[in-house]
Design a protein around this motif. Structure first.
Motif, PDB file in Angstrom:
ATOM      1  N   MET A 296      87.312   2.719   9.733  1.00 40.59           N
ATOM      2  CA  MET A 296      86.241   1.995  10.392  1.00 40.59           C
ATOM      3  C   MET A 296      86.821   0.753  11.068  1.00 40.59           C
ATOM      4  O   MET A 296      87.682   0.088  10.503  1.00 40.59           O
ATOM      5  N   LEU A 297      86.353   0.471  12.262  1.00 40.86           N
ATOM      6  CA  LEU A 297      86.813  -0.712  12.989  1.00 40.86           C
ATOM      7  C   LEU A 297      86.490  -1.988  12.214  1.00 40.86           C
ATOM      8  O   LEU A 297      85.469  -2.066  11.543  1.00 40.86           O
ATOM      9  N   ASP A 298      87.372  -2.973  12.327  1.00 41.52           N
ATOM     10  CA  ASP A 298      87.115  -4.263  11.689  1.00 41.52           C
ATOM     11  C   ASP A 298      85.774  -4.835  12.134  1.00 41.52           C
ATOM     12  O   ASP A 298      85.085  -5.481  11.352  1.00 41.52           O
ATOM     13  N   PHE A 299      85.410  -4.596  13.406  1.00 43.96           N
ATOM     14  CA  PHE A 299      84.135  -5.084  13.923  1.00 43.96           C
ATOM     15  C   PHE A 299      82.993  -4.665  13.005  1.00 43.96           C
ATOM     16  O   PHE A 299      82.182  -5.489  12.592  1.00 43.96           O
ATOM     17  N   TRP A 300      82.944  -3.373  12.681  1.00 45.52           N
ATOM     18  CA  TRP A 300      81.830  -2.879  11.866  1.00 45.52           C
ATOM     19  C   TRP A 300      81.942  -3.327  10.413  1.00 45.52           C
ATOM     20  O   TRP A 300      80.916  -3.559   9.757  1.00 45.52           O
ATOM     21  N   CYS A 301      83.147  -3.479   9.912  1.00 51.86           N
ATOM     22  CA  CYS A 301      83.320  -4.031   8.555  1.00 51.86           C
ATOM     23  C   CYS A 301      82.783  -5.459   8.517  1.00 51.86           C
ATOM     24  O   CYS A 301      82.071  -5.841   7.574  1.00 51.86           O
ATOM     25  N   ASN A 302      83.103  -6.238   9.547  1.00 55.00           N
ATOM     26  CA  ASN A 302      82.626  -7.620   9.607  1.00 55.00           C
ATOM     27  C   ASN A 302      81.110  -7.670   9.789  1.00 55.00           C
ATOM     28  O   ASN A 302      80.439  -8.521   9.194  1.00 55.00           O
ATOM     29  N   VAL A 303      80.555  -6.758  10.589  1.00 50.30           N
ATOM     30  CA  VAL A 303      79.101  -6.701  10.740  1.00 50.30           C
ATOM     31  C   VAL A 303      78.459  -6.394   9.396  1.00 50.30           C
ATOM     32  O   VAL A 303      77.497  -7.049   8.987  1.00 50.30           O
ATOM     33  N   LYS A 304      78.997  -5.409   8.685  1.00 46.79           N
ATOM     34  CA  LYS A 304      78.426  -5.052   7.378  1.00 46.79           C
ATOM     35  C   LYS A 304      78.504  -6.216   6.395  1.00 46.79           C
ATOM     36  O   LYS A 304      77.559  -6.475   5.651  1.00 46.79           O
ATOM     37  N   ASN A 305      79.619  -6.943   6.395  1.00 48.83           N
ATOM     38  CA  ASN A 305      79.739  -8.110   5.518  1.00 48.83           C
ATOM     39  C   ASN A 305      78.718  -9.178   5.883  1.00 48.83           C
ATOM     40  O   ASN A 305      78.112  -9.799   5.004  1.00 48.83           O
ATOM     41  N   GLU A 306      78.524  -9.401   7.186  1.00 46.15           N
ATOM     42  CA  GLU A 306      77.547 -10.407   7.626  1.00 46.15           C
ATOM     43  C   GLU A 306      76.125  -9.965   7.330  1.00 46.15           C
ATOM     44  O   GLU A 306      75.271 -10.794   6.992  1.00 46.15           O
TER      45      GLU A 306
ATOM     46  N   GLU B 133      75.243  -8.191   4.761  1.00 45.56           N
ATOM     47  CA  GLU B 133      75.099  -8.454   3.322  1.00 45.56           C
ATOM     48  C   GLU B 133      74.888  -9.948   3.075  1.00 45.56           C
ATOM     49  O   GLU B 133      74.013 -10.333   2.304  1.00 45.56           O
ATOM     50  N   TYR B 134      75.682 -10.774   3.733  1.00 42.22           N
ATOM     51  CA  TYR B 134      75.574 -12.230   3.574  1.00 42.22           C
ATOM     52  C   TYR B 134      74.183 -12.720   3.982  1.00 42.22           C
ATOM     53  O   TYR B 134      73.622 -13.610   3.353  1.00 42.22           O
ATOM     54  N   ASN B 135      73.631 -12.122   5.038  1.00 42.97           N
ATOM     55  CA  ASN B 135      72.314 -12.525   5.541  1.00 42.97           C
ATOM     56  C   ASN B 135      71.168 -11.763   4.874  1.00 42.97           C
ATOM     57  O   ASN B 135      70.015 -11.895   5.295  1.00 42.97           O
ATOM     58  N   LEU B 136      71.493 -10.970   3.852  1.00 44.84           N
ATOM     59  CA  LEU B 136      70.499 -10.167   3.138  1.00 44.84           C
ATOM     60  C   LEU B 136      69.662  -9.341   4.112  1.00 44.84           C
ATOM     61  O   LEU B 136      68.435  -9.308   4.065  1.00 44.84           O
ATOM     62  N   MET B 137      70.361  -8.676   5.014  1.00 42.36           N
ATOM     63  CA  MET B 137      69.720  -7.888   6.061  1.00 42.36           C
ATOM     64  C   MET B 137      70.249  -6.461   6.001  1.00 42.36           C
ATOM     65  O   MET B 137      71.401  -6.241   5.646  1.00 42.36           O
ATOM     66  N   THR B 138      69.405  -5.514   6.336  1.00 44.07           N
ATOM     67  CA  THR B 138      69.825  -4.117   6.363  1.00 44.07           C
ATOM     68  C   THR B 138      70.212  -3.714   7.785  1.00 44.07           C
ATOM     69  O   THR B 138      69.870  -4.406   8.756  1.00 44.07           O
ATOM     70  N   GLN B 139      70.900  -2.585   7.886  1.00 42.08           N
ATOM     71  CA  GLN B 139      71.237  -2.056   9.203  1.00 42.08           C
ATOM     72  C   GLN B 139      69.961  -1.716   9.975  1.00 42.08           C
ATOM     73  O   GLN B 139      69.892  -1.904  11.185  1.00 42.08           O
ATOM     74  N   LYS B 140      68.951  -1.250   9.286  1.00 42.61           N
ATOM     75  CA  LYS B 140      67.662  -0.931   9.921  1.00 42.61           C
ATOM     76  C   LYS B 140      67.051  -2.192  10.517  1.00 42.61           C
ATOM     77  O   LYS B 140      66.554  -2.178  11.654  1.00 42.61           O
ATOM     78  N   GLU B 141      67.088  -3.294   9.773  1.00 40.54           N
ATOM     79  CA  GLU B 141      66.538  -4.558  10.283  1.00 40.54           C
ATOM     80  C   GLU B 141      67.321  -5.035  11.509  1.00 40.54           C
ATOM     81  O   GLU B 141      66.734  -5.533  12.465  1.00 40.54           O
ATOM     82  N   LEU B 142      68.652  -4.876  11.471  1.00 41.30           N
ATOM     83  CA  LEU B 142      69.467  -5.252  12.623  1.00 41.30           C
ATOM     84  C   LEU B 142      69.071  -4.421  13.842  1.00 41.30           C
ATOM     85  O   LEU B 142      68.870  -4.956  14.927  1.00 41.30           O
ATOM     86  N   ALA B 143      68.946  -3.122  13.656  1.00 45.78           N
ATOM     87  CA  ALA B 143      68.549  -2.249  14.763  1.00 45.78           C
ATOM     88  C   ALA B 143      67.181  -2.659  15.310  1.00 45.78           C
ATOM     89  O   ALA B 143      66.997  -2.727  16.531  1.00 45.78           O
ATOM     90  N   ASP B 144      66.248  -2.954  14.436  1.00 48.67           N
ATOM     91  CA  ASP B 144      64.905  -3.378  14.865  1.00 48.67           C
ATOM     92  C   ASP B 144      64.976  -4.663  15.683  1.00 48.67           C
ATOM     93  O   ASP B 144      64.341  -4.770  16.730  1.00 48.67           O
ATOM     94  N   LYS B 145      65.769  -5.626  15.207  1.00 46.44           N
ATOM     95  CA  LYS B 145      65.884  -6.904  15.920  1.00 46.44           C
ATOM     96  C   LYS B 145      66.571  -6.722  17.276  1.00 46.44           C
ATOM     97  O   LYS B 145      66.320  -7.475  18.208  1.00 46.44           O
ATOM     98  N   MET B 146      67.449  -5.722  17.364  1.00 50.60           N
ATOM     99  CA  MET B 146      68.123  -5.437  18.626  1.00 50.60           C
ATOM    100  C   MET B 146      67.259  -4.582  19.547  1.00 50.60           C
ATOM    101  O   MET B 146      67.602  -4.373  20.701  1.00 50.60           O
TER     102      MET B 146
END
Length: 89
Positions: A1-11, A13-26
């Motif tokens: 996996m690209l570092d980009f996506w590893c860093n996104v996943k870490n962020e 988690e840090y922001n207590l946000m799910t991938q679904k919430e990120l997609a919705d906000k985008m």
């Protein structure tokens, strides 16, 4: 996996946000986001900036994993704010 996506996943988690919430906000589908991640595809520049803003970070951090050093002015402001907080305690 690209570092980009590893860093996104870490962020996420840090922001207590799910991938679904990120997609919705985008305003993209969850499947689109999942496709980018599983196929190791980077979003375009505009989408990368959008992800960084949502996660309260920078594109540089998402790409490199390194925080941008604070400018001296920002460091001084943070120092003054910390001093002011200390006086309030």
């Amino acid at each position: 996996m690209l570092d980009f996506w590893c860093n996104v996943k870490n962020e996420l988690e840090y922001n207590l946000m799910t991938q679904k919430e990120l997609a919705d906000k985008m305003q993209i589908s969850y499947n689109t986001l999942q496709s980018w991640i599983t196929k190791d595809r980077l979003p375009d520049a505009r989408q990368s900036v959008q992800i960084a803003k949502i996660l309260n970070t920078t594109v540089e951090f998402l790409v490199t994993g390194r925080k941008t050093p604070l400018s001296q002015d920002n460091a001084k402001i943070i120092n003054l704010l910390n001093q002011a907080i200390g006086y309030l305690k």
